[in-house]
Design a protein around this motif. Structure first.
Motif, PDB file in Angstrom:
ATOM      1  N   ASP A 200      36.363  65.715 109.444  1.00 19.81           N
ATOM      2  CA  ASP A 200      36.242  66.285 108.101  1.00 19.81           C
ATOM      3  C   ASP A 200      35.816  65.204 107.104  1.00 19.81           C
ATOM      4  OD1 ASP A 200      37.067  68.717 109.081  1.00 19.81           O
ATOM      5  OD2 ASP A 200      39.128  68.527 108.382  1.00 19.81           O
ATOM      6  N   TYR A 201      36.480  64.060 107.184  1.00 18.60           N
ATOM      7  CA  TYR A 201      36.187  62.955 106.262  1.00 18.60           C
ATOM      8  C   TYR A 201      34.776  62.417 106.480  1.00 18.60           C
ATOM      9  CZ  TYR A 201      36.403  58.415 103.985  1.00 18.60           C
ATOM     10  OH  TYR A 201      36.122  57.331 103.190  1.00 18.60           O
ATOM     11  N   ILE A 202      34.415  62.185 107.744  1.00 20.57           N
ATOM     12  CA  ILE A 202      33.112  61.587 108.047  1.00 20.57           C
ATOM     13  C   ILE A 202      31.976  62.518 107.640  1.00 20.57           C
ATOM     14  CG2 ILE A 202      31.614  60.710 109.874  1.00 20.57           C
ATOM     15  CD1 ILE A 202      34.171  59.934 111.410  1.00 20.57           C
ATOM     16  N   CYS A 203      32.127  63.810 107.893  1.00 18.14           N
ATOM     17  CA  CYS A 203      31.070  64.762 107.527  1.00 18.14           C
ATOM     18  C   CYS A 203      30.809  64.734 106.020  1.00 18.14           C
ATOM     19  CB  CYS A 203      31.452  66.173 107.972  1.00 18.14           C
ATOM     20  SG  CYS A 203      31.336  66.455 109.743  1.00 18.14           S
ATOM     21  N   ASN A 204      31.857  64.750 105.248  1.00 21.12           N
ATOM     22  CA  ASN A 204      31.695  64.698 103.795  1.00 21.12           C
ATOM     23  C   ASN A 204      31.046  63.387 103.357  1.00 21.12           C
ATOM     24  OD1 ASN A 204      32.348  65.771 101.004  1.00 21.12           O
ATOM     25  ND2 ASN A 204      33.470  63.840 100.962  1.00 21.12           N
ATOM     26  N   PHE A 205      31.481  62.292 103.956  1.00 27.99           N
ATOM     27  CA  PHE A 205      30.902  60.995 103.600  1.00 27.99           C
ATOM     28  C   PHE A 205      29.424  60.920 103.976  1.00 27.99           C
ATOM     29  CE2 PHE A 205      29.758  56.583 104.441  1.00 27.99           C
ATOM     30  CZ  PHE A 205      30.161  55.981 103.253  1.00 27.99           C
ATOM     31  N   ALA A 206      29.072  61.444 105.146  1.00 31.80           N
ATOM     32  CA  ALA A 206      27.679  61.399 105.591  1.00 31.80           C
ATOM     33  C   ALA A 206      26.752  62.133 104.625  1.00 31.80           C
ATOM     34  CB  ALA A 206      27.562  61.995 106.992  1.00 31.80           C
ATOM     35  N   LEU A 207      27.257  63.221 104.028  1.00 34.01           N
ATOM     36  CA  LEU A 207      26.438  64.026 103.119  1.00 34.01           C
ATOM     37  C   LEU A 207      26.416  63.489 101.692  1.00 34.01           C
ATOM     38  CD1 LEU A 207      27.476  67.617 104.272  1.00 34.01           C
ATOM     39  CD2 LEU A 207      25.336  66.424 104.783  1.00 34.01           C
ATOM     40  N   THR A 208      27.449  62.780 101.291  1.00 31.25           N
ATOM     41  CA  THR A 208      27.558  62.382  99.877  1.00 31.25           C
ATOM     42  C   THR A 208      27.743  60.886  99.641  1.00 31.25           C
ATOM     43  OG1 THR A 208      29.980  62.676  99.820  1.00 31.25           O
ATOM     44  CG2 THR A 208      28.623  64.616  99.359  1.00 31.25           C
ATOM     45  N   GLY A 209      28.155  60.146 100.662  1.00 29.53           N
ATOM     46  CA  GLY A 209      28.506  58.746 100.465  1.00 29.53           C
ATOM     47  C   GLY A 209      27.371  57.856  99.992  1.00 29.53           C
ATOM     48  N   ASN A 210      26.140  58.220 100.350  1.00 29.77           N
ATOM     49  CA  ASN A 210      24.994  57.389  99.945  1.00 29.77           C
ATOM     50  C   ASN A 210      24.720  57.469  98.447  1.00 29.77           C
ATOM     51  OD1 ASN A 210      24.275  60.104 100.668  1.00 29.77           O
ATOM     52  ND2 ASN A 210      22.122  59.543 100.482  1.00 29.77           N
ATOM     53  N   ARG A 211      25.375  58.381  97.746  1.00 28.94           N
ATOM     54  CA  ARG A 211      25.245  58.431  96.286  1.00 28.94           C
ATOM     55  C   ARG A 211      26.047  57.308  95.636  1.00 28.94           C
ATOM     56  NH1 ARG A 211      27.279  64.241  94.862  1.00 28.94           N
ATOM     57  NH2 ARG A 211      27.091  63.390  92.747  1.00 28.94           N
ATOM     58  N   TYR A 212      27.038  56.807  96.360  1.00 26.49           N
ATOM     59  CA  TYR A 212      27.958  55.829  95.785  1.00 26.49           C
ATOM     60  C   TYR A 212      27.925  54.465  96.476  1.00 26.49           C
ATOM     61  CZ  TYR A 212      29.799  60.357  94.327  1.00 26.49           C
ATOM     62  OH  TYR A 212      29.925  61.631  93.820  1.00 26.49           O
ATOM     63  N   TYR A 213      27.466  54.443  97.741  1.00 24.35           N
ATOM     64  CA  TYR A 213      27.520  53.203  98.518  1.00 24.35           C
ATOM     65  C   TYR A 213      26.204  52.933  99.226  1.00 24.35           C
ATOM     66  CZ  TYR A 213      32.555  54.232  98.168  1.00 24.35           C
ATOM     67  OH  TYR A 213      33.809  54.538  97.719  1.00 24.35           O
ATOM     68  N   ASN A 214      25.903  51.653  99.409  1.00 24.00           N
ATOM     69  CA  ASN A 214      24.824  51.226 100.300  1.00 24.00           C
ATOM     70  C   ASN A 214      25.130  49.812 100.764  1.00 24.00           C
ATOM     71  OD1 ASN A 214      22.408  51.246 101.760  1.00 24.00           O
ATOM     72  ND2 ASN A 214      21.266  50.333 100.065  1.00 24.00           N
ATOM     73  N   GLY A 215      25.029  49.605 102.064  1.00 25.28           N
ATOM     74  CA  GLY A 215      25.325  48.306 102.629  1.00 25.28           C
ATOM     75  C   GLY A 215      26.802  47.966 102.610  1.00 25.28           C
ATOM     76  N   LYS A 216      27.652  48.986 102.592  1.00 21.57           N
ATOM     77  CA  LYS A 216      29.080  48.772 102.464  1.00 21.57           C
ATOM     78  C   LYS A 216      29.831  49.129 103.752  1.00 21.57           C
ATOM     79  CE  LYS A 216      28.761  47.425  98.215  1.00 21.57           C
ATOM     80  NZ  LYS A 216      27.297  47.303  98.168  1.00 21.57           N
ATOM     81  N   VAL A 217      30.999  48.511 103.892  1.00 17.52           N
ATOM     82  CA  VAL A 217      31.902  48.792 105.008  1.00 17.52           C
ATOM     83  C   VAL A 217      33.194  49.344 104.421  1.00 17.52           C
ATOM     84  CG1 VAL A 217      33.079  47.886 107.024  1.00 17.52           C
ATOM     85  CG2 VAL A 217      30.901  46.875 106.292  1.00 17.52           C
ATOM     86  N   LEU A 218      33.493  50.588 104.691  1.00 24.66           N
ATOM     87  CA  LEU A 218      34.711  51.206 104.194  1.00 24.66           C
ATOM     88  C   LEU A 218      35.759  51.223 105.299  1.00 24.66           C
ATOM     89  CD1 LEU A 218      32.327  52.351 102.372  1.00 24.66           C
ATOM     90  CD2 LEU A 218      33.873  54.222 101.856  1.00 24.66           C
ATOM     91  N   GLN A 219      36.916  50.694 105.014  1.00 26.18           N
ATOM     92  CA  GLN A 219      38.007  50.681 105.976  1.00 26.18           C
ATOM     93  C   GLN A 219      38.782  51.991 105.855  1.00 26.18           C
ATOM     94  OE1 GLN A 219      40.279  47.019 105.807  1.00 26.18           O
ATOM     95  NE2 GLN A 219      38.467  45.837 105.265  1.00 26.18           N
ATOM     96  N   VAL A 220      38.749  52.802 106.911  1.00 26.11           N
ATOM     97  CA  VAL A 220      39.367  54.117 106.896  1.00 26.11           C
ATOM     98  C   VAL A 220      40.529  54.092 107.885  1.00 26.11           C
ATOM     99  CG1 VAL A 220      38.968  56.593 107.070  1.00 26.11           C
ATOM    100  CG2 VAL A 220      37.085  55.073 106.448  1.00 26.11           C
ATOM    101  N   SER A 221      41.677  53.661 107.410  1.00 29.00           N
ATOM    102  CA  SER A 221      42.807  53.470 108.295  1.00 29.00           C
ATOM    103  C   SER A 221      44.113  53.636 107.530  1.00 29.00           C
ATOM    104  CB  SER A 221      42.757  52.077 108.941  1.00 29.00           C
ATOM    105  OG  SER A 221      43.870  51.856 109.773  1.00 29.00           O
ATOM    106  N   SER A 222      45.012  54.421 108.101  1.00 34.27           N
ATOM    107  CA  SER A 222      46.323  54.620 107.481  1.00 34.27           C
ATOM    108  C   SER A 222      47.441  54.029 108.330  1.00 34.27           C
ATOM    109  CB  SER A 222      46.586  56.115 107.270  1.00 34.27           C
ATOM    110  OG  SER A 222      46.579  56.803 108.507  1.00 34.27           O
ATOM    111  N   SER A 223      47.057  53.315 109.396  1.00 30.28           N
ATOM    112  CA  SER A 223      48.073  52.757 110.281  1.00 30.28           C
ATOM    113  C   SER A 223      47.522  51.537 111.008  1.00 30.28           C
ATOM    114  CB  SER A 223      48.529  53.803 111.313  1.00 30.28           C
ATOM    115  OG  SER A 223      47.452  54.148 112.155  1.00 30.28           O
ATOM    116  N   THR A 224      48.393  50.819 111.730  1.00 32.27           N
ATOM    117  CA  THR A 224      47.986  49.723 112.586  1.00 32.27           C
ATOM    118  C   THR A 224      48.615  49.962 113.963  1.00 32.27           C
ATOM    119  OG1 THR A 224      47.913  48.179 110.743  1.00 32.27           O
ATOM    120  CG2 THR A 224      48.031  47.225 112.941  1.00 32.27           C
ATOM    121  N   PRO A 225      47.886  50.105 115.064  1.00 34.59           N
ATOM    122  CA  PRO A 225      46.429  49.957 115.113  1.00 34.59           C
ATOM    123  C   PRO A 225      45.713  51.105 114.414  1.00 34.59           C
ATOM    124  CG  PRO A 225      47.266  50.757 117.207  1.00 34.59           C
ATOM    125  CD  PRO A 225      48.473  50.457 116.356  1.00 34.59           C
TER     126      PRO A 225
END
Length: 225
Positions: A200-225
């Motif tokens: 769900d998260y990735i699909c939304n980001f793929a469609l809209t994330g390029n409006r806000y980011y380019n060349g960026k690495v977003l850490q998507v993690s709520s736990s370790t590992p």
């Protein structure tokens, strides 16, 4: 509606993303070695059985886009190979295979698809928290995690190289998601997110994330590992 290419669609997040995009009316080219019948039966999904580590297989992708779609709006690098093994026991062939899938395959597919991408297109690469410099590392994942670090740098470089053409490149470095691959790396570990949750998260980001980011690495993690 968008034309979207996704790799690694036989299971897990890739499978869920293909269905979500297709159900929303987008056209999906699903790439994986094994083709799930559910995806094959969907009217908005075209499945190609390919190994992204093989150059000859990737020709099928460029041939399809050139003759059928003519353009690609989103390229989503989700396929990945994992090896859990002590470094001293990994053979040269095993180490090379991980890089063929996780790095060289990504680069080769970019070369095949970029000629059909225009301004406003988005290339999203799924990496791992293990590839982030300074993050917690785990024994036995030297080939996998180092390859995920390499693909991060590749994406950053391509964002710079293609910025004048308006094509965005971003990376999502994921933490633990309940997938078959997670169980291969951490048997018995229960992650807080399901494959569908992360899809769900990735699909939304793929469609809209390029409006806000380019060349960026977003850490998507709520736990370790």
């Amino acid at each position: 509606m968008k034309n979207i290419i996704i790799t690694g669609t036989s299971r897990g997040m890739g499978y869920e993303m293909a269905l979500q995009f297709a159900d929303a009316g987008h056209q999906v080219l699903a790439l994986s070695r094994k083709v799930p019948q559910v995806l094959q039966a969907h009217k908005n999904i075209t499945c190609l059985s390919i190994d992204i580590s093989l150059a000859a297989d990737l020709e099928q992708v460029s041939d399809f886009v050139r003759t059928t779609w003519y353009k690609v709006d989103v390229l989503l690098h989700n396929a990945g190979a994992l090896l859990l093994k002590p470094f001293g026991e990994i053979t040269a062939d095993e180490f090379e295979y991980i890089y063929k899938v996780n790095v060289f395959g990504v680069a080769a597919l970019n070369r095949a698809v970029l000629p059909y991408m225009k301004a406003g297109s988005h290339v999203v690469t799924i990496s791992s928290m293990g590839g982030i410099q300074g993050s917690m590392k785990f024994a036995g994942l030297s080939a996998y995690s180092s390859s995920k670090g390499a693909v991060i740098t590749l994406s950053e470089l391509l964002a710079e190289e293609y910025k004048e053409k308006g094509i965005a490149f971003n990376v999502l470095a994921l933490g633990a998601v309940n997938t078959e691959m997670l169980q291969e790396a951490f048997p018995g570990y229960e992650a807080p997110l399901s494959a569908k949750d992360m899809a769900d998260y990735i699909c939304n980001f793929a469609l809209t994330g390029n409006r806000y980011y380019n060349g960026k690495v977003l850490q998507v993690s709520s736990s370790t590992p």
